[in-house]
Design a protein around this motif. Sequence first.
Motif, PDB file in Angstrom:
ATOM      1  N   ASP A  35       0.659  -1.323   0.075  1.00  0.00           N
ATOM      2  CA  ASP A  35       0.091   0.007   0.231  1.00  0.00           C
ATOM      3  C   ASP A  35       0.892   1.458   0.044  1.00  0.00           C
ATOM      4  O   ASP A  35       1.468   1.511   0.866  1.00  0.00           O
ATOM      5  N   ALA A  36       0.893   1.931  -1.136  1.00  0.00           N
ATOM      6  CA  ALA A  36       1.623   3.216  -1.378  1.00  0.00           C
ATOM      7  C   ALA A  36       1.518   4.413  -0.034  1.00  0.00           C
ATOM      8  O   ALA A  36       2.390   4.917   0.532  1.00  0.00           O
ATOM      9  N   ALA A  37       0.023   4.633   0.471  1.00  0.00           N
ATOM     10  CA  ALA A  37      -0.314   5.526   1.344  1.00  0.00           C
ATOM     11  C   ALA A  37       0.505   5.016   2.643  1.00  0.00           C
ATOM     12  O   ALA A  37       0.883   5.815   3.127  1.00  0.00           O
ATOM     13  N   GLY A  38       0.169   3.584   2.888  1.00  0.00           N
ATOM     14  CA  GLY A  38       0.741   3.158   4.078  1.00  0.00           C
ATOM     15  C   GLY A  38       2.138   3.319   3.976  1.00  0.00           C
ATOM     16  O   GLY A  38       2.882   3.469   5.163  1.00  0.00           O
ATOM     17  N   ASN A  93       0.215   1.538 -11.560  1.00  0.00           N
ATOM     18  CA  ASN A  93       0.753   2.087 -10.381  1.00  0.00           C
ATOM     19  C   ASN A  93       1.373   0.961  -9.369  1.00  0.00           C
ATOM     20  O   ASN A  93       2.338   1.199  -8.849  1.00  0.00           O
ATOM     21  N   ALA A  94       0.625  -0.160  -9.434  1.00  0.00           N
ATOM     22  CA  ALA A  94       0.975  -1.114  -8.591  1.00  0.00           C
ATOM     23  C   ALA A  94       2.498  -1.598  -8.992  1.00  0.00           C
ATOM     24  O   ALA A  94       3.390  -1.948  -8.337  1.00  0.00           O
ATOM     25  N   VAL A  95       2.597  -1.879 -10.509  1.00  0.00           N
ATOM     26  CA  VAL A  95       3.699  -2.408 -11.036  1.00  0.00           C
ATOM     27  C   VAL A  95       4.987  -1.251 -10.646  1.00  0.00           C
ATOM     28  O   VAL A  95       6.239  -1.743 -10.287  1.00  0.00           O
ATOM     29  N   LYS A  96       4.810  -0.025 -10.956  1.00  0.00           N
ATOM     30  CA  LYS A  96       5.682   0.696 -10.791  1.00  0.00           C
ATOM     31  C   LYS A  96       6.234   0.777  -9.390  1.00  0.00           C
ATOM     32  O   LYS A  96       7.272   0.982  -8.901  1.00  0.00           O
ATOM     33  N   GLY A 101      12.890   1.104  -5.860  1.00  0.00           N
ATOM     34  CA  GLY A 101      14.088   0.643  -5.118  1.00  0.00           C
ATOM     35  C   GLY A 101      14.942  -0.522  -5.526  1.00  0.00           C
ATOM     36  O   GLY A 101      15.776  -1.008  -4.914  1.00  0.00           O
ATOM     37  N   ILE A 102      14.219  -1.020  -6.676  1.00  0.00           N
ATOM     38  CA  ILE A 102      15.041  -2.401  -7.118  1.00  0.00           C
ATOM     39  C   ILE A 102      15.796  -2.095  -8.603  1.00  0.00           C
ATOM     40  O   ILE A 102      15.249  -1.895  -9.374  1.00  0.00           O
ATOM     41  N   PRO A 103      17.155  -2.238  -8.381  1.00  0.00           N
ATOM     42  CA  PRO A 103      18.026  -1.755  -9.454  1.00  0.00           C
ATOM     43  C   PRO A 103      17.991  -2.898 -10.389  1.00  0.00           C
ATOM     44  O   PRO A 103      19.430  -2.812 -10.951  1.00  0.00           O
ATOM     45  N   ASP A 112       6.187  -6.904 -20.695  1.00  0.00           N
ATOM     46  CA  ASP A 112       6.145  -5.605 -20.305  1.00  0.00           C
ATOM     47  C   ASP A 112       4.939  -5.085 -19.289  1.00  0.00           C
ATOM     48  O   ASP A 112       5.495  -4.186 -18.423  1.00  0.00           O
ATOM     49  N   HIS A 113       4.078  -5.688 -19.474  1.00  0.00           N
ATOM     50  CA  HIS A 113       2.970  -5.108 -18.217  1.00  0.00           C
ATOM     51  C   HIS A 113       3.259  -5.611 -17.046  1.00  0.00           C
ATOM     52  O   HIS A 113       2.700  -5.067 -15.978  1.00  0.00           O
ATOM     53  N   LEU A 114       4.343  -6.340 -16.727  1.00  0.00           N
ATOM     54  CA  LEU A 114       5.099  -6.462 -15.310  1.00  0.00           C
ATOM     55  C   LEU A 114       6.051  -5.699 -15.049  1.00  0.00           C
ATOM     56  O   LEU A 114       6.766  -5.895 -13.752  1.00  0.00           O
TER      57      LEU A 114
END
Length: 116
Positions: A35-38, A93-96, A101-103, A112-114
């Motif tokens: 959860d982004a807000a969390g 947004n979830a995939v992004k 932080g993962i390089p 591509d959709h993942l």
Amino acid sequence: MTSVPRPHGADAGEESLRQEVVQNPETIDYVILMDAAGRRSIRRAVDDQAEDIRVVTPPFLFYILYDNDIISRREFCEACGELLEREGWTGYNAVKAAWEGIPIDCSDILDDHLLP
């Protein structure tokens, strides 16, 4: 084992994690949630602490394994893709957020959709 009061409501899980970080920062290295807000809320709490606590998405756990040479790059990419698919985290947004932080570039392994 630490324990915080049990919050109630829609964001109870995130609130309990935030409380745990505030009350017991020395016992925590990572806080993992999608959860982004969390994550933002917990990062604000972490910023107030002297401890080095990282607030990350679930795929970051696979990155820790990869970074410590426990799994290969292919295993890492496939595990991340499978997690995203199984959890239904396939929206833009979830995939992004998942790759934050993962390089690692998995474009030669995943559809591509993942990918962000």
